[in-house]
Design a protein around this motif. Structure first.
Motif, PDB file in Angstrom:
ATOM      1  N   LYS A   1       0.869  -1.221   0.181  1.00  0.00           N
ATOM      2  CA  LYS A   1       0.007  -0.100   0.006  1.00  0.00           C
ATOM      3  C   LYS A   1       0.684   1.374  -0.002  1.00  0.00           C
ATOM      4  CE  LYS A   1      -3.934  -1.922   2.331  1.00  0.00           C
ATOM      5  NZ  LYS A   1      -4.841  -1.836   3.647  1.00  0.00           N
ATOM      6  N   ALA A   2       0.443   2.250  -0.747  1.00  0.00           N
ATOM      7  CA  ALA A   2       1.228   3.469  -0.807  1.00  0.00           C
ATOM      8  C   ALA A   2       0.733   4.314   0.666  1.00  0.00           C
ATOM      9  CB  ALA A   2       0.479   4.615  -1.786  1.00  0.00           C
ATOM     10  N   LYS A   3       1.767   4.991   1.096  1.00  0.00           N
ATOM     11  CA  LYS A   3       1.516   5.848   2.465  1.00  0.00           C
ATOM     12  C   LYS A   3       1.098   7.062   2.040  1.00  0.00           C
ATOM     13  CE  LYS A   3       5.313   3.539   4.652  1.00  0.00           C
ATOM     14  NZ  LYS A   3       6.527   3.638   5.437  1.00  0.00           N
ATOM     15  N   LEU A   4      -0.235   7.333   2.399  1.00  0.00           N
ATOM     16  CA  LEU A   4      -0.980   8.549   1.920  1.00  0.00           C
ATOM     17  C   LEU A   4      -0.509   9.642   2.975  1.00  0.00           C
ATOM     18  CD1 LEU A   4      -4.480   7.267   1.443  1.00  0.00           C
ATOM     19  CD2 LEU A   4      -2.559   7.384  -0.079  1.00  0.00           C
ATOM     20  N   ASN A   5       0.061  10.712   2.329  1.00  0.00           N
ATOM     21  CA  ASN A   5       0.744  12.178   3.315  1.00  0.00           C
ATOM     22  C   ASN A   5       0.438  13.232   2.198  1.00  0.00           C
ATOM     23  OD1 ASN A   5       2.600  11.763   0.963  1.00  0.00           O
ATOM     24  ND2 ASN A   5       4.089  10.469   2.339  1.00  0.00           N
ATOM     25  N   ASP A   6       1.430  13.978   2.539  1.00  0.00           N
ATOM     26  CA  ASP A   6       1.292  15.622   2.162  1.00  0.00           C
ATOM     27  C   ASP A   6       1.696  15.576   0.714  1.00  0.00           C
ATOM     28  OD1 ASP A   6       0.356  16.546   4.489  1.00  0.00           O
ATOM     29  OD2 ASP A   6       2.493  17.338   4.870  1.00  0.00           O
ATOM     30  N   PHE A   7       2.216  14.388  -0.041  1.00  0.00           N
ATOM     31  CA  PHE A   7       2.811  14.145  -1.419  1.00  0.00           C
ATOM     32  C   PHE A   7       2.118  13.319  -2.083  1.00  0.00           C
ATOM     33  CE2 PHE A   7       6.415  15.478   1.455  1.00  0.00           C
ATOM     34  CZ  PHE A   7       6.617  16.764   0.964  1.00  0.00           C
ATOM     35  N   VAL A   8       1.445  12.327  -1.395  1.00  0.00           N
ATOM     36  CA  VAL A   8       0.614  11.305  -2.026  1.00  0.00           C
ATOM     37  C   VAL A   8      -0.889  11.106  -1.722  1.00  0.00           C
ATOM     38  CG1 VAL A   8       0.651   8.703  -2.378  1.00  0.00           C
ATOM     39  CG2 VAL A   8       3.005   9.838  -2.475  1.00  0.00           C
ATOM     40  N   GLN A   9      -1.865  11.303  -2.567  1.00  0.00           N
ATOM     41  CA  GLN A   9      -3.024  10.890  -2.102  1.00  0.00           C
ATOM     42  C   GLN A   9      -3.838  10.295  -3.199  1.00  0.00           C
ATOM     43  OE1 GLN A   9      -4.823  11.539   0.624  1.00  0.00           O
ATOM     44  NE2 GLN A   9      -2.958  12.285   1.784  1.00  0.00           N
ATOM     45  N   THR A  10      -4.935   9.569  -2.874  1.00  0.00           N
ATOM     46  CA  THR A  10      -5.862   9.049  -4.014  1.00  0.00           C
ATOM     47  C   THR A  10      -6.805  10.222  -4.506  1.00  0.00           C
ATOM     48  OG1 THR A  10      -7.359   8.285  -2.353  1.00  0.00           O
ATOM     49  CG2 THR A  10      -6.018   6.908  -2.882  1.00  0.00           C
ATOM     50  N   ILE A  11      -7.344   9.789  -5.808  1.00  0.00           N
ATOM     51  CA  ILE A  11      -8.268  10.699  -6.095  1.00  0.00           C
ATOM     52  C   ILE A  11      -9.687   9.902  -6.279  1.00  0.00           C
ATOM     53  CG2 ILE A  11      -7.565  10.371  -8.576  1.00  0.00           C
ATOM     54  CD1 ILE A  11      -8.331  13.402  -9.375  1.00  0.00           C
ATOM     55  N   ASP A  12     -10.611  10.562  -6.151  1.00  0.00           N
ATOM     56  CA  ASP A  12     -11.903   9.744  -6.249  1.00  0.00           C
ATOM     57  C   ASP A  12     -12.565   9.818  -7.686  1.00  0.00           C
ATOM     58  OD1 ASP A  12     -12.180   9.675  -3.324  1.00  0.00           O
ATOM     59  OD2 ASP A  12     -13.305  11.450  -3.293  1.00  0.00           O
ATOM     60  N   LEU A  13     -12.973   8.597  -7.859  1.00  0.00           N
ATOM     61  CA  LEU A  13     -13.677   8.384  -9.422  1.00  0.00           C
ATOM     62  C   LEU A  13     -15.112   8.940  -9.307  1.00  0.00           C
ATOM     63  CD1 LEU A  13     -12.424   4.825 -10.228  1.00  0.00           C
ATOM     64  CD2 LEU A  13     -11.406   7.024 -10.680  1.00  0.00           C
ATOM     65  N   PRO A  14     -15.576   9.103 -10.480  1.00  0.00           N
ATOM     66  CA  PRO A  14     -16.966   9.666 -10.543  1.00  0.00           C
ATOM     67  C   PRO A  14     -17.825   8.390 -10.092  1.00  0.00           C
ATOM     68  CG  PRO A  14     -15.914   9.486 -12.883  1.00  0.00           C
ATOM     69  CD  PRO A  14     -14.898   9.013 -11.892  1.00  0.00           C
ATOM     70  N   GLN A  15     -19.086   8.664  -9.709  1.00  0.00           N
ATOM     71  CA  GLN A  15     -19.995   7.759  -9.018  1.00  0.00           C
ATOM     72  C   GLN A  15     -20.641   7.181  -9.772  1.00  0.00           C
ATOM     73  OE1 GLN A  15     -19.659   6.720  -5.474  1.00  0.00           O
ATOM     74  NE2 GLN A  15     -17.531   7.741  -5.873  1.00  0.00           N
ATOM     75  N   LYS A  16     -21.263   7.631 -11.160  1.00  0.00           N
ATOM     76  CA  LYS A  16     -22.157   7.070 -12.090  1.00  0.00           C
ATOM     77  C   LYS A  16     -21.389   7.577 -13.534  1.00  0.00           C
ATOM     78  CE  LYS A  16     -25.443  10.725 -11.386  1.00  0.00           C
ATOM     79  NZ  LYS A  16     -26.670  11.202 -10.756  1.00  0.00           N
ATOM     80  N   ASP A  17     -22.289   6.520 -14.360  1.00  0.00           N
ATOM     81  CA  ASP A  17     -22.016   6.998 -15.622  1.00  0.00           C
ATOM     82  C   ASP A  17     -23.108   7.815 -15.960  1.00  0.00           C
ATOM     83  OD1 ASP A  17     -21.044   6.863 -18.393  1.00  0.00           O
ATOM     84  OD2 ASP A  17     -21.964   4.968 -18.754  1.00  0.00           O
ATOM     85  N   LYS A  18     -22.436   9.074 -16.730  1.00  0.00           N
ATOM     86  CA  LYS A  18     -23.231  10.128 -17.214  1.00  0.00           C
ATOM     87  C   LYS A  18     -22.622  10.888 -18.560  1.00  0.00           C
ATOM     88  CE  LYS A  18     -21.856  13.483 -13.879  1.00  0.00           C
ATOM     89  NZ  LYS A  18     -22.180  14.674 -13.087  1.00  0.00           N
ATOM     90  N   THR A  19     -23.646  11.492 -19.324  1.00  0.00           N
ATOM     91  CA  THR A  19     -23.130  12.296 -20.481  1.00  0.00           C
ATOM     92  C   THR A  19     -22.303  13.500 -19.912  1.00  0.00           C
ATOM     93  OG1 THR A  19     -25.252  11.655 -21.611  1.00  0.00           O
ATOM     94  CG2 THR A  19     -23.928  13.495 -22.612  1.00  0.00           C
ATOM     95  N   ILE A  20     -21.117  13.378 -20.935  1.00  0.00           N
ATOM     96  CA  ILE A  20     -20.247  14.670 -20.290  1.00  0.00           C
ATOM     97  C   ILE A  20     -20.586  15.670 -21.371  1.00  0.00           C
ATOM     98  CG2 ILE A  20     -17.927  15.472 -20.148  1.00  0.00           C
ATOM     99  CD1 ILE A  20     -17.342  12.392 -19.272  1.00  0.00           C
ATOM    100  N   LYS A  21     -20.692  16.939 -20.678  1.00  0.00           N
ATOM    101  CA  LYS A  21     -20.759  17.999 -21.865  1.00  0.00           C
ATOM    102  C   LYS A  21     -20.062  18.620 -22.625  1.00  0.00           C
ATOM    103  CE  LYS A  21     -25.279  19.508 -19.222  1.00  0.00           C
ATOM    104  NZ  LYS A  21     -26.055  20.420 -18.638  1.00  0.00           N
ATOM    105  N   ALA A  22     -20.143  18.932 -23.663  1.00  0.00           N
ATOM    106  CA  ALA A  22     -19.208  19.712 -24.454  1.00  0.00           C
ATOM    107  C   ALA A  22     -18.763  21.170 -23.809  1.00  0.00           C
ATOM    108  CB  ALA A  22     -19.520  19.741 -26.063  1.00  0.00           C
ATOM    109  N   HIS A  23     -17.632  21.507 -24.222  1.00  0.00           N
ATOM    110  CA  HIS A  23     -17.185  22.742 -23.744  1.00  0.00           C
ATOM    111  C   HIS A  23     -16.438  22.884 -22.374  1.00  0.00           C
ATOM    112  CE1 HIS A  23     -17.792  24.287 -27.647  1.00  0.00           C
ATOM    113  NE2 HIS A  23     -19.104  24.147 -27.510  1.00  0.00           N
ATOM    114  N   LYS A  24     -16.778  21.558 -21.744  1.00  0.00           N
ATOM    115  CA  LYS A  24     -16.241  21.660 -19.929  1.00  0.00           C
ATOM    116  C   LYS A  24     -14.752  21.719 -20.184  1.00  0.00           C
ATOM    117  CE  LYS A  24     -18.199  18.802 -17.353  1.00  0.00           C
ATOM    118  NZ  LYS A  24     -18.783  19.343 -16.182  1.00  0.00           N
ATOM    119  N   ALA A  25     -14.094  22.667 -19.339  1.00  0.00           N
ATOM    120  CA  ALA A  25     -12.814  23.046 -19.130  1.00  0.00           C
ATOM    121  C   ALA A  25     -12.182  21.828 -18.343  1.00  0.00           C
ATOM    122  CB  ALA A  25     -12.864  24.395 -18.453  1.00  0.00           C
TER     123      ALA A  25
END
Length: 270
Positions: free
Chosen positions: A116-140
């Protein structure tokens, strides 16, 4: 594959101390501002990007097995240095989507880490989307990676993490350009300003971040000039594969242990 290429292509040349992949132009990322970013390496050489979604799982592109990464480096800014922030963890298992056939569709892979990675000030996980949905055009959105500074074949690599801004493109525009290679149900594509920087071949596996969420995995682009804005950049759409990710890991977070993968190979998508 005609004028299109899977983004790992430039990593098939002899490797050096830096990356053969990365962001063309763009800007240098603030050190450790993207704590989820992972450098996938083969005996010390960067071959792909990825991102930490659980303390023992990294998400990346399936075609990154063209040069099989055996180590994941987390907490890095300059991948040519042994920074104190870095964690180098061996890969225990490469888990490609069972429908991936070495081309464009189903281009997604999980790397199970040996520890396992040690989560700290330099290493963190990122949360995934929770559901499948249409992604709108022009989103930055934004992209990031280590390496190539120019689209030319002999371009020098960047040692530090760079980032660039891109916007979601309409699916029909991508389908018109990439034809049978683009599958809207499993893919996203982006447009970009050449002066603002862009992804390039070899920057595979890194995330497309939109409003602090990873919506895509860098997959492929135009092979002749990755910085040509006439050709959008294509990404695997993460939300289309949430059931598979959840099945492999036993959940979308740290709530449970990975399942026995003898059942994974029977999972299919419409």
């Amino acid at each position: 594959m005609n004028t299109y290429c899977i983004a790992i292509v430039l990593c098939l040349v002899p490797l050096s101390g830096g990356s053969n992949s990365g962001i063309v132009g763009g800007k240098i990322a603030e050190p450790h501002s993207r704590k989820y970013m992972a450098s996938l390496q083969f005996y010390g050489n960067h071959v792909c990007g990825g991102f930490l979604i659980r303390d023992n799982f990294v998400l990346t592109a399936a075609h990154c097995t063209s040069i099989l990464p055996n180590t994941v480096v987390l907490g890095a800014h300059d991948i040519t240095k042994k920074e104190k922030s870095q964690q180098r963890i061996k890969v225990e298992e490469h888990i490609q989507h069972p429908n991936f056939r070495g081309e464009f569709d189903f281009d997604i892979m999980l790397l199970k880490l040996k520890q396992k990675a040690k989560l700290n000030d330099f290493v963190q996980t990122i949360d995934l989307p929770q559901k499948d949905k249409t992604i709108k055009a022009h989103k930055a959105c934004s992209v990031a990676g280590w390496g190539k500074l120019h689209p030319s074949k002999n371009s020098p690599a960047s040692d530090v993490l760079r980032e660039a801004e891109e916007k979601i493109q309409f699916n029909f525009e991508c389908k018109t350009i990439y034809k049978e290679h683009f599958h809207a149900e499993h893919m996203i594509c982006t447009k970009f300003d050449k002066n603002g920087g862009s992804l390039c071949q070899g920057d595979s596996g890194g995330p497309l971040i939109c409003k602090n969420k990873p919506l895509g995995i860098t997959a492929f682009t135009n092979s002749s000039d990755c910085s040509n804005p006439k050709y959008p950049h294509a990404f695997t759409k993460i939300s289309s594969f949430l059931p598979w990710i959840k099945k492999v890991m036993g959940g979308l977070g740290n709530e449970s242990k990975p399942l026995d993968r003898k059942d994974d190979l029977s999972l299919h998508f419409n």
